[in-house]
Design an enzyme around this catalytic site. Structure first.
Site, mmCIF file in Angstrom:
data_model
loop_
_atom_site.group_PDB
_atom_site.id
_atom_site.type_symbol
_atom_site.label_atom_id
_atom_site.label_comp_id
_atom_site.label_asym_id
_atom_site.label_seq_id
_atom_site.Cartn_x
_atom_site.Cartn_y
_atom_site.Cartn_z
ATOM 1 N N LEU A 187 -7.918 -3.859 2.749
ATOM 2 C CA LEU A 187 -7.513 -4.596 3.953
ATOM 3 C C LEU A 187 -8.725 -5.209 4.634
ATOM 4 O O LEU A 187 -8.662 -6.333 5.156
ATOM 5 C CB LEU A 187 -6.745 -3.675 4.898
ATOM 6 N N HIS A 239 0.845 -1.187 0.000
ATOM 7 C CA HIS A 239 0.000 0.000 0.000
ATOM 8 C C HIS A 239 0.885 1.243 0.000
ATOM 9 O O HIS A 239 1.953 1.247 0.610
ATOM 10 C CB HIS A 239 -0.908 0.006 1.229
ATOM 11 N N VAL A 291 -8.812 3.694 -0.710
ATOM 12 C CA VAL A 291 -8.995 2.431 -1.427
ATOM 13 C C VAL A 291 -8.365 1.281 -0.641
ATOM 14 O O VAL A 291 -8.944 0.202 -0.498
ATOM 15 C CB VAL A 291 -8.407 2.524 -2.852
ATOM 16 N N CYS A 292 -7.173 1.515 -0.106
ATOM 17 C CA CYS A 292 -6.474 0.460 0.643
ATOM 18 C C CYS A 292 -7.210 0.097 1.924
ATOM 19 O O CYS A 292 -7.151 -1.054 2.372
ATOM 20 C CB CYS A 292 -5.057 0.898 0.950
ATOM 21 N N THR A 293 -7.894 1.046 2.518
ATOM 22 C CA THR A 293 -8.701 0.752 3.706
ATOM 23 C C THR A 293 -9.745 -0.307 3.371
ATOM 24 O O THR A 293 -9.949 -1.269 4.123
ATOM 25 C CB THR A 293 -9.373 2.037 4.229
#
Length: 212
Positions: A49, A37, A44-46
Site C-alpha cells: 500500500l 489484501h 507484506v501488504c503494508t
C-alpha cells in the site's frame, strides 16, 4: 463466480476510507487497478500500500485509478493507514474498501478455500475504460507485488489498444514492438512510417508508434 479476461468487471457500491463509492462511476472513463489484501495489519501488504501511494503520479499519468480491498472494517482500515503512512514514509492517497460482508470478494472470486475460508487472496485486476478485465494475477502471501510491472502492463495495454501492435517479452516503454499478424508486410510502411524489420514472415518489428 469465475471471471475471465474480457469479462465486464462486476460493478458494486461499497464503503471506503474515502466515502461510499460506486465502482464503475469511480473509474469513470479511465483505467483502473483493483487489488485485494487478506486482512489489515499484514506485513507484506503494508509495504504494498505504501508502494502504490508513492506511485500516485505514475498511475495518474496513465489515467489510471487504484483502489484496494480488505475484509476488515472501516475503523480498522483507518488505523492501519496510520501505520502505513508512518512506516512507509508516505500518505495513502487512494480508497481502501471495507468488505466485511465479503460482497466484493465474492463478485471477484477472491476467496480461495484452499488458501483461507475467511481472507481474500492477493488478487490484482486491471480494468479498461470499457469496464472489461484486461489482466488478472493472484500472488502468494509471501511475495510482494511488483507495481512497476503493473505499470509496464498498463503501458502495453494502452499502446496495443490504440495501435496494431503487440509488445514482446520484457518490453518496456520506448522499446520496439511487434506488428500484429493481421497487417500484411507490404502494408507496414504506410501504417508504420518509422520503418520496420522483418525477422521472420510472422515476426515483424517496428519502433513504438506513439513516440515522437
Amino acid at each position: 463466480m469465475t471471471l475471465r479476461l474480457g469479462d465486464i468487471a462486476p460493478d458494486f457500491s461499497a464503503e471506503t476510507t474515502e466515502g461510499k463509492i460506486n465502482f464503475h462511476e469511480y473509474l469513470g472513463d479511465g483505467w483502473g487497478v483493483l487489488f485485494s489484501h487478506p486482512a489489515d495489519y499484514t506485513p507484506v501488504c503494508t509495504t504494498e500500500l505504501g508502494a502504490v501511494a508513492r506511485l500516485r503520479d505514475e498511475f495518474a499519468k496513465r489515467n489510471t485509478k487504484v483502489i484496494a480491498l480488505s475484509v476488515d472494517d472501516l475503523e480498522s482500515h483507518k488505523k492501519w493507514i496510520g501505520d502505513i503512512n508512518e512506516t512507509q514514509k508516505t500518505e495513502v492517497n487512494f480508497p481502501l474498501i471495507a468488505d466485511e460482508d465479503f460482497k466484493v470478494a465474492g463478485l471477484y472470486d477472491m476467496i480461495h478455500p484452499n488458501s483461507s475460508e475467511k481472507a481474500t487472496v492477493r488478487s490484482v485486476f486491471i480494468i479498461g475504460p470499457d469496464k472489461k478485465i484486461k489482466l488478472m494475477i493472484s500472488y502468494p502471501a509471501s511475495t510482494g507485488r511488483n507495481f512497476d510491472e503493473l505499470l509496464r502492463v498498463i503501458d502495453s495495454l494502452q499502446l496495443t489498444a490504440y495501435h496494431s501492435v503487440a509488445t514482446p517479452a520484457n518490453w518496456k516503454h520506448g522499446d520496439d514492438v511487434v506488428v500484429v499478424p493481421s497487417i500484411k508486410t507490404e502494408d507496414i510502411p504506410a501504417k508504420f512510417p518509422k520503418g520496420h524489420t522483418v525477422i521472420k514472415p510472422y515476426l515483424r518489428m517496428t519502433p513504438q508508434p506513439d513516440l515522437d
